[in-house]
Design an enzyme around this catalytic site. Structure first.
Site, PDB file in Angstrom:
ATOM      1  N   SER A  86       0.834  -1.190   0.000  1.00 55.40           N
ATOM      2  CA  SER A  86       0.000   0.000   0.000  1.00 55.40           C
ATOM      3  C   SER A  86       0.876   1.249   0.000  1.00 55.40           C
ATOM      4  O   SER A  86       1.706   1.403  -0.892  1.00 55.40           O
ATOM      5  CB  SER A  86      -0.973  -0.032   1.180  1.00 55.40           C
ATOM      6  OG  SER A  86      -1.903   1.026   1.092  1.00 55.40           O
ATOM      7  N   ASP A 116      -9.534  -3.350  -5.804  1.00 61.82           N
ATOM      8  CA  ASP A 116      -8.705  -2.378  -5.111  1.00 61.82           C
ATOM      9  C   ASP A 116      -8.733  -1.058  -5.877  1.00 61.82           C
ATOM     10  O   ASP A 116      -8.493  -1.054  -7.088  1.00 61.82           O
ATOM     11  CB  ASP A 116      -7.275  -2.917  -5.035  1.00 61.82           C
ATOM     12  CG  ASP A 116      -6.344  -2.064  -4.209  1.00 61.82           C
ATOM     13  OD1 ASP A 116      -6.734  -0.973  -3.760  1.00 61.82           O
ATOM     14  OD2 ASP A 116      -5.195  -2.504  -4.010  1.00 61.82           O
ATOM     15  N   HIS A 137      -7.686  -4.667  -1.304  1.00 64.03           N
ATOM     16  CA  HIS A 137      -6.526  -3.925  -0.817  1.00 64.03           C
ATOM     17  C   HIS A 137      -6.112  -4.481   0.550  1.00 64.03           C
ATOM     18  O   HIS A 137      -6.956  -4.793   1.380  1.00 64.03           O
ATOM     19  CB  HIS A 137      -6.886  -2.441  -0.704  1.00 64.03           C
ATOM     20  CG  HIS A 137      -5.715  -1.571  -0.444  1.00 64.03           C
ATOM     21  ND1 HIS A 137      -4.878  -1.129  -1.446  1.00 64.03           N
ATOM     22  CD2 HIS A 137      -5.227  -1.058   0.703  1.00 64.03           C
ATOM     23  CE1 HIS A 137      -3.933  -0.387  -0.926  1.00 64.03           C
ATOM     24  NE2 HIS A 137      -4.126  -0.325   0.389  1.00 64.03           N
TER      25      HIS A 137
END
Length: 183
Positions: A25, A120, A150
């Site tokens: 991320s 995502d 995600h």
């Protein structure tokens, strides 16, 4: 930070000749920026692993189809992304400076594994970054995990795609760290 770890390798128990960066991320943004900067100032990296990377904090980064399609995904929403952008890019700051996707030159970087869950908002960030790396001549493997959200990598007991993704990452790093140093 990366230079500090390598310079103090013995203290950290790190082999400075076998260095890689890994991020998930926003950590992927940091890892990608470290890989970009490592070419100019060291250390020599053998690999970079970027999992569900958020690599475009410019206004254009919010225009990708995956951002619209998954704006309210279970693990990352558009309001969360907007907050992150405001925190990472203070008013008056050029967002390209913290957006690896907008780096001027992505050639000569460490080989990359880009892991993209398909559900995502930033899925297209990862896809586009892998394409840019390849176009610059940097080896980049893009792997997509259909149905994963995600931050799926941190949920191996809940998200079935996490275990094979983790295995792929380990295999990639083992191969990259076993080979000679990246030139």
């Amino acid at each position: 930070m990366l230079q500090h770890v390598v310079q103090h390798a013995a203290r950290w128990g790190v082999d400075p000749a076998r260095t890689a960066v890994f991020g998930e991320s926003t950590g992927s943004m940091v890892a990608a920026l470290a890989a970009i900067r490592a070419r100019e100032s060291g250390p020599l990296l053998r690999a970079q692993v970027l999992v569900n990377p958020a690599v475009d904090l410019t206004p254009a980064g919010f225009e990708y189809a995956s951002m619209r399609r998954h704006a309210n995904s279970p693990t990352l929403t558009m309001p969360q992304m907007r907050l992150f952008q405001r925190l990472a890019v203070p008013a008056g700051t050029d967002p390209r400076a913290v957006s690896p996707l907008h780096a001027d030159d992505l050639s000569g970087r460490a080989p990359a594994l880009v892991v993209v869950p398909t559900v995502d908002p930033v899925a297209d960030h990862g896809r586009t970054y892998a394409e840019r790396l390849r176009a610059a001549g940097t080896p980049a493997r893009l792997t997509e995990y259909p149905g994963a959200t995600h931050a799926f990598l941190s949920m191996p007991g809940v998200v079935p795609q996490a275990k094979p993704a983790r295995a792929e990452i380990v295999e990639f790093l083992q191969g990259a760290l076993a080979r000679g140093a990246h030139a």
